[in-house]
Design an enzyme around this catalytic site. Sequence first.
Site: not given
Length: 177
Positions: A61, A98
Amino acid sequence: MSIEALHSAVRDIPDFPKPGIVFKDITPVLSHPTLFRQAITLLCETAADSPIDKVVGIDARGFIFAAAVADRLNAGFIPIRKAGKLPWKTRGLAYALEYGEATVEIHEDAITPGERVLLVDDLLATGGTAAAAIRLIQGLGGDLVAASFLIELDFLQGRQQLGDVRIESVLRYGAEG
Protein backbone atom coordinates in the site's frame (compact mmCIF):
# COMPACT_ATOMS: atom_id res chain seq x y z
CA MET A 1 -11.70 19.00 2.94
CA SER A 2 -10.11 18.65 6.35
CA ILE A 3 -8.03 16.28 8.42
CA GLU A 4 -11.29 15.31 10.14
CA ALA A 5 -12.77 14.27 6.78
CA LEU A 6 -9.72 12.11 6.06
CA HIS A 7 -9.84 10.66 9.56
CA SER A 8 -13.52 9.79 9.32
CA ALA A 9 -13.05 8.17 5.90
CA VAL A 10 -10.67 5.54 7.30
CA ARG A 11 -12.83 2.50 7.99
CA ASP A 12 -12.28 0.16 10.96
CA ILE A 13 -12.53 -3.54 10.13
CA PRO A 14 -12.71 -5.59 13.35
CA ASP A 15 -10.95 -8.95 13.57
CA PHE A 16 -9.02 -8.58 10.31
CA PRO A 17 -6.71 -10.22 9.38
CA LYS A 18 -7.13 -12.15 12.64
CA PRO A 19 -9.22 -11.94 15.81
CA GLY A 20 -8.36 -9.00 18.05
CA ILE A 21 -6.94 -6.79 15.29
CA VAL A 22 -8.81 -3.67 14.14
CA PHE A 23 -7.64 -3.06 10.57
CA LYS A 24 -7.53 0.54 9.34
CA ASP A 25 -8.99 0.34 5.81
CA ILE A 26 -7.80 3.19 3.57
CA THR A 27 -9.92 2.11 0.58
CA PRO A 28 -12.50 4.87 1.16
CA VAL A 29 -9.69 7.47 1.05
CA LEU A 30 -8.32 5.99 -2.17
CA SER A 31 -11.71 5.88 -3.86
CA HIS A 32 -12.59 9.50 -3.12
CA PRO A 33 -10.62 11.80 -5.47
CA THR A 34 -10.61 14.81 -3.16
CA LEU A 35 -9.59 12.80 -0.09
CA PHE A 36 -6.89 10.97 -2.03
CA ARG A 37 -5.54 14.25 -3.39
CA GLN A 38 -5.55 15.72 0.13
CA ALA A 39 -3.70 12.69 1.52
CA ILE A 40 -1.01 13.07 -1.15
CA THR A 41 -0.74 16.82 -0.52
CA LEU A 42 -0.32 16.28 3.22
CA LEU A 43 2.30 13.58 2.68
CA CYS A 44 4.18 15.92 0.31
CA GLU A 45 4.15 18.58 3.00
CA THR A 46 6.01 16.23 5.36
CA ALA A 47 9.12 16.87 3.27
CA ALA A 48 9.04 20.35 4.87
CA ASP A 49 10.33 22.13 1.74
CA SER A 50 13.45 19.93 1.68
CA PRO A 51 14.50 19.00 -1.84
CA ILE A 52 13.84 15.29 -2.40
CA ASP A 53 15.67 13.14 -4.95
CA LYS A 54 13.92 9.82 -4.29
CA VAL A 55 10.70 8.75 -2.61
CA VAL A 56 10.79 5.20 -1.27
CA GLY A 57 7.55 3.26 -0.86
CA ILE A 58 7.10 0.06 1.11
CA ASP A 59 5.29 -2.96 -0.39
CA ALA A 60 2.38 -2.77 -1.09
CA ARG A 61 0.00 0.00 0.00
CA GLY A 62 2.95 2.34 0.48
CA PHE A 63 3.48 2.19 -3.30
CA ILE A 64 0.12 3.89 -3.87
CA PHE A 65 1.08 6.94 -1.84
CA ALA A 66 4.82 7.05 -2.50
CA ALA A 67 4.50 7.00 -6.28
CA ALA A 68 2.02 9.89 -6.23
CA VAL A 69 4.22 11.83 -3.78
CA ALA A 70 7.28 11.23 -5.99
CA ASP A 71 5.39 12.56 -9.00
CA ARG A 72 4.33 15.72 -7.14
CA LEU A 73 7.83 16.31 -5.75
CA ASN A 74 9.46 15.67 -9.14
CA ALA A 75 11.48 12.87 -7.56
CA GLY A 76 12.20 9.28 -8.49
CA PHE A 77 10.17 6.45 -6.98
CA ILE A 78 11.91 3.46 -5.40
CA PRO A 79 10.04 0.34 -4.25
CA ILE A 80 11.05 -1.70 -1.21
CA ARG A 81 9.52 -5.13 -1.72
CA LYS A 82 9.12 -8.44 -0.01
CA ALA A 83 11.97 -10.87 -0.67
CA GLY A 84 12.16 -12.35 -4.14
CA LYS A 85 9.95 -9.77 -5.87
CA LEU A 86 12.61 -7.46 -7.38
CA PRO A 87 14.19 -8.60 -10.65
CA TRP A 88 17.76 -7.33 -10.30
CA LYS A 89 20.58 -7.34 -7.75
CA THR A 90 19.22 -6.50 -4.32
CA ARG A 91 20.12 -5.78 -0.75
CA GLY A 92 17.84 -7.36 1.79
CA LEU A 93 17.18 -7.12 5.49
CA ALA A 94 15.34 -9.56 7.71
CA TYR A 95 13.32 -8.28 10.64
CA ALA A 96 11.22 -9.84 13.38
CA LEU A 97 7.47 -10.18 13.17
CA GLU A 98 5.14 -11.11 16.01
CA TYR A 99 5.46 -14.77 14.96
CA GLY A 100 8.51 -15.28 12.80
CA GLU A 101 10.56 -13.19 10.42
CA ALA A 102 10.18 -11.34 7.12
CA THR A 103 12.66 -9.87 4.65
CA VAL A 104 12.43 -6.74 2.53
CA GLU A 105 14.68 -5.83 -0.39
CA ILE A 106 15.75 -2.86 -2.47
CA HIS A 107 17.72 -2.76 -5.72
CA GLU A 108 21.34 -2.15 -4.82
CA ASP A 109 21.63 0.75 -7.29
CA ALA A 110 18.32 2.41 -6.33
CA ILE A 111 19.87 5.18 -4.25
CA THR A 112 23.14 6.99 -4.85
CA PRO A 113 25.10 8.05 -1.74
CA GLY A 114 24.01 11.51 -0.64
CA GLU A 115 20.63 11.47 -2.38
CA ARG A 116 17.87 13.02 -0.27
CA VAL A 117 15.20 10.43 0.41
CA LEU A 118 11.63 10.57 1.75
CA LEU A 119 10.24 7.25 2.99
CA VAL A 120 6.45 6.97 2.57
CA ASP A 121 4.09 4.24 3.76
CA ASP A 122 0.41 3.97 4.54
CA LEU A 123 0.76 2.82 8.14
CA LEU A 124 3.19 2.86 11.06
CA ALA A 125 2.24 0.11 13.50
CA THR A 126 4.99 -1.77 15.38
CA GLY A 127 7.71 -0.25 13.20
CA GLY A 128 9.52 -3.41 12.10
CA THR A 129 9.07 -2.98 8.35
CA ALA A 130 9.78 0.76 8.46
CA ALA A 131 12.93 0.20 10.55
CA ALA A 132 14.19 -2.34 8.01
CA ALA A 133 13.43 0.08 5.15
CA ILE A 134 15.32 2.86 6.94
CA ARG A 135 18.35 0.62 7.42
CA LEU A 136 18.31 -0.31 3.71
CA ILE A 137 18.08 3.35 2.65
CA GLN A 138 20.89 4.38 4.96
CA GLY A 139 22.94 1.33 3.96
CA LEU A 140 22.91 2.59 0.38
CA GLY A 141 24.10 6.01 1.56
CA GLY A 142 20.75 7.79 1.27
CA ASP A 143 20.20 10.95 3.32
CA LEU A 144 16.83 10.18 4.90
CA VAL A 145 14.91 13.45 5.22
CA ALA A 146 11.90 11.88 6.98
CA ALA A 147 9.75 8.79 7.31
CA SER A 148 6.17 9.78 6.52
CA PHE A 149 3.00 7.80 7.14
CA LEU A 150 -0.64 8.40 6.33
CA ILE A 151 -1.63 6.63 9.57
CA GLU A 152 0.22 5.98 12.83
CA LEU A 153 -1.11 3.67 15.53
CA ASP A 154 0.40 5.43 18.56
CA PHE A 155 -0.43 2.68 21.03
CA LEU A 156 1.88 0.22 19.23
CA GLN A 157 4.85 2.59 19.74
CA GLY A 158 6.37 1.91 16.32
CA ARG A 159 8.22 5.23 16.22
CA GLN A 160 10.44 3.97 19.04
CA GLN A 161 11.87 1.39 16.61
CA LEU A 162 12.94 4.04 14.09
CA GLY A 163 15.80 5.71 15.95
CA ASP A 164 16.50 9.40 15.47
CA VAL A 165 14.74 9.67 12.10
CA ARG A 166 12.24 12.50 11.74
CA ILE A 167 8.81 10.84 11.70
CA GLU A 168 5.72 12.51 10.25
CA SER A 169 2.20 11.10 10.45
CA VAL A 170 -0.88 12.65 8.85
CA LEU A 171 -3.40 10.74 11.01
CA ARG A 172 -2.72 9.33 14.46
CA TYR A 173 -4.84 6.85 16.37
CA GLY A 174 -4.68 5.86 20.04
CA ALA A 175 -5.79 2.56 21.53
CA GLU A 176 -9.42 3.77 21.56
CA GLY A 177 -9.40 4.15 17.78
